[in-house]
Design a protein around this motif. Structure first.
Motif, PDB file in Angstrom:
ATOM      1  N   THR A 265      45.569  31.367  34.103  1.00  0.00           N
ATOM      2  CA  THR A 265      44.633  31.977  35.052  1.00  0.00           C
ATOM      3  C   THR A 265      44.659  31.238  36.386  1.00  0.00           C
ATOM      4  N   LEU A 266      44.674  29.918  36.332  1.00  0.00           N
ATOM      5  CA  LEU A 266      44.729  29.130  37.565  1.00  0.00           C
ATOM      6  C   LEU A 266      46.029  29.400  38.313  1.00  0.00           C
ATOM      7  N   ASP A 267      47.146  29.450  37.616  1.00  0.00           N
ATOM      8  CA  ASP A 267      48.429  29.772  38.254  1.00  0.00           C
ATOM      9  C   ASP A 267      48.373  31.140  38.925  1.00  0.00           C
ATOM     10  N   PHE A 268      47.767  32.115  38.257  1.00  0.00           N
ATOM     11  CA  PHE A 268      47.623  33.451  38.824  1.00  0.00           C
ATOM     12  C   PHE A 268      46.788  33.403  40.108  1.00  0.00           C
ATOM     13  N   LEU A 269      45.667  32.694  40.074  1.00  0.00           N
ATOM     14  CA  LEU A 269      44.795  32.597  41.251  1.00  0.00           C
ATOM     15  C   LEU A 269      45.493  31.897  42.418  1.00  0.00           C
TER      16      LEU A 269
ATOM     17  N   HIS B 170      35.168  30.291  43.982  1.00  0.00           N
ATOM     18  CA  HIS B 170      33.843  30.798  44.319  1.00  0.00           C
ATOM     19  C   HIS B 170      33.842  32.315  44.155  1.00  0.00           C
ATOM     20  N   SER B 171      32.666  32.850  43.902  1.00  0.00           N
ATOM     21  CA  SER B 171      32.545  34.288  43.685  1.00  0.00           C
ATOM     22  C   SER B 171      32.070  34.973  44.957  1.00  0.00           C
ATOM     23  N   ILE B 172      32.496  36.209  45.096  1.00  0.00           N
ATOM     24  CA  ILE B 172      32.146  37.039  46.245  1.00  0.00           C
ATOM     25  C   ILE B 172      31.618  38.358  45.697  1.00  0.00           C
ATOM     26  N   GLN B 173      30.392  38.691  46.046  1.00  0.00           N
ATOM     27  CA  GLN B 173      29.781  39.941  45.572  1.00  0.00           C
ATOM     28  C   GLN B 173      30.178  41.095  46.485  1.00  0.00           C
ATOM     29  N   GLU B 174      30.717  42.150  45.900  1.00  0.00           N
ATOM     30  CA  GLU B 174      31.053  43.377  46.619  1.00  0.00           C
ATOM     31  C   GLU B 174      30.436  44.537  45.865  1.00  0.00           C
ATOM     32  N   LYS B 175      29.386  45.083  46.366  1.00  0.00           N
ATOM     33  CA  LYS B 175      28.683  46.178  45.704  1.00  0.00           C
ATOM     34  C   LYS B 175      28.439  45.811  44.244  1.00  0.00           C
ATOM     35  N   ASN B 176      29.114  46.480  43.319  1.00  0.00           N
ATOM     36  CA  ASN B 176      28.920  46.220  41.890  1.00  0.00           C
ATOM     37  C   ASN B 176      30.038  45.386  41.280  1.00  0.00           C
ATOM     38  N   THR B 177      30.867  44.787  42.104  1.00  0.00           N
ATOM     39  CA  THR B 177      32.013  44.018  41.632  1.00  0.00           C
ATOM     40  C   THR B 177      31.925  42.589  42.136  1.00  0.00           C
ATOM     41  N   THR B 178      32.322  41.666  41.285  1.00  0.00           N
ATOM     42  CA  THR B 178      32.440  40.274  41.695  1.00  0.00           C
ATOM     43  C   THR B 178      33.911  39.941  41.794  1.00  0.00           C
ATOM     44  N   LYS B 179      34.300  39.356  42.919  1.00  0.00           N
ATOM     45  CA  LYS B 179      35.673  38.905  43.101  1.00  0.00           C
ATOM     46  C   LYS B 179      35.670  37.389  43.198  1.00  0.00           C
ATOM     47  N   TYR B 180      36.826  36.801  42.913  1.00  0.00           N
ATOM     48  CA  TYR B 180      36.948  35.345  42.875  1.00  0.00           C
ATOM     49  C   TYR B 180      38.079  34.894  43.774  1.00  0.00           C
ATOM     50  N   SER B 181      37.850  33.765  44.439  1.00  0.00           N
ATOM     51  CA  SER B 181      38.846  33.178  45.324  1.00  0.00           C
ATOM     52  C   SER B 181      38.802  31.664  45.162  1.00  0.00           C
ATOM     53  N   LEU B 182      39.929  31.019  45.416  1.00  0.00           N
ATOM     54  CA  LEU B 182      39.987  29.562  45.309  1.00  0.00           C
ATOM     55  C   LEU B 182      39.095  28.904  46.345  1.00  0.00           C
TER      56      LEU B 182
ATOM     57  N   GLU C 241      42.502  40.744  34.290  1.00  0.00           N
ATOM     58  CA  GLU C 241      42.691  41.340  32.972  1.00  0.00           C
ATOM     59  C   GLU C 241      43.911  42.276  32.954  1.00  0.00           C
ATOM     60  N   ASN C 242      44.117  43.039  34.022  1.00  0.00           N
ATOM     61  CA  ASN C 242      45.275  43.928  34.110  1.00  0.00           C
ATOM     62  C   ASN C 242      46.578  43.147  34.215  1.00  0.00           C
ATOM     63  N   TYR C 243      46.524  41.994  34.861  1.00  0.00           N
ATOM     64  CA  TYR C 243      47.728  41.156  34.979  1.00  0.00           C
ATOM     65  C   TYR C 243      48.122  40.579  33.622  1.00  0.00           C
ATOM     66  N   PHE C 244      47.142  40.083  32.894  1.00  0.00           N
ATOM     67  CA  PHE C 244      47.376  39.546  31.547  1.00  0.00           C
ATOM     68  C   PHE C 244      47.075  40.667  30.548  1.00  0.00           C
ATOM     69  N   PHE C 245      48.040  41.499  30.329  1.00  0.00           N
ATOM     70  CA  PHE C 245      47.863  42.753  29.591  1.00  0.00           C
ATOM     71  C   PHE C 245      47.166  42.584  28.238  1.00  0.00           C
TER      72      PHE C 245
ATOM     73  N   ALA D 130      44.477  37.279  48.346  1.00  0.00           N
ATOM     74  CA  ALA D 130      43.152  37.888  48.506  1.00  0.00           C
ATOM     75  C   ALA D 130      42.339  37.620  47.243  1.00  0.00           C
ATOM     76  N   ALA D 131      41.043  37.805  47.349  1.00  0.00           N
ATOM     77  CA  ALA D 131      40.158  37.617  46.198  1.00  0.00           C
ATOM     78  C   ALA D 131      40.468  38.674  45.137  1.00  0.00           C
ATOM     79  N   VAL D 132      40.278  38.303  43.874  1.00  0.00           N
ATOM     80  CA  VAL D 132      40.576  39.211  42.761  1.00  0.00           C
ATOM     81  C   VAL D 132      39.365  39.337  41.849  1.00  0.00           C
ATOM     82  N   SER D 133      39.272  40.477  41.182  1.00  0.00           N
ATOM     83  CA  SER D 133      38.178  40.724  40.244  1.00  0.00           C
ATOM     84  C   SER D 133      38.622  40.368  38.830  1.00  0.00           C
ATOM     85  N   LEU D 134      37.672  40.339  37.933  1.00  0.00           N
ATOM     86  CA  LEU D 134      37.979  40.123  36.522  1.00  0.00           C
ATOM     87  C   LEU D 134      38.934  41.205  36.025  1.00  0.00           C
ATOM     88  N   SER D 135      38.720  42.439  36.445  1.00  0.00           N
ATOM     89  CA  SER D 135      39.601  43.544  36.043  1.00  0.00           C
ATOM     90  C   SER D 135      41.029  43.337  36.538  1.00  0.00           C
TER      91      SER D 135
END
Length: 119
Positions: free
Chosen positions: A5-9, A47-59, A22-26, A14-19
């Motif tokens: 997960t850390l390697d992926f991040l 750190h997390s970033i709130q976007e409407k109903n989605t949380t995204k994560y960035s280093l 999850e799609n990357y790690f099938f 850009a910031a990524v969501s849990l989805s």
């Protein structure tokens, strides 16, 4: 899974969501990924970033530590490509609140068109 997960991040621009993760790690377990992200956030790696109903994560920056995030920058959401990026060059650390207030967290979010989409 944490190392993967850390390697992926680390590869993301850009910031990524849990989805997204999850799609990357099938064949991954959603709960394991969620717990990994929450552990990384608690330890000051992301750190997390709130976007409407989605949380995204960035280093996080190097200044972030366990329990203290020093991410006083603008989060920019592009309305065309739908990506969220951290604009580190926009420093928002100089915001002052009245002396009888205790500031615990700042979150800055802007929408518009990013430099890639603007051409």
């Amino acid at each position: 899974m944490r190392i993967l997960t850390l390697d992926f991040l680390l590869e993301q621009s850009a910031a990524v969501s849990l989805s997204d993760i999850e799609n990357y790690f099938f064949h991954s377990d959603r709960i394991t990924l969620y717990r990994t992200l929450k552990t990384f956030e608690k330890k000051g790696l992301i750190h997390s970033i709130q976007e409407k109903n989605t949380t995204k994560y960035s280093l996080c920056q190097d200044a972030c530590t366990e329990g203290f995030h020093q991410d006083n920058h603008l989060h920019f959401y592009c309305t065309q490509c739908k990506e969220t990026v951290c604009l580190e060059q926009v420093d928002l650390s100089e915001i002052q609140v009245p002396s009888n207030f205790s500031l615990q967290q700042l979150r800055f979010f802007a929408k518009g068109i990013c430099d890639k989409c603007n051409g």
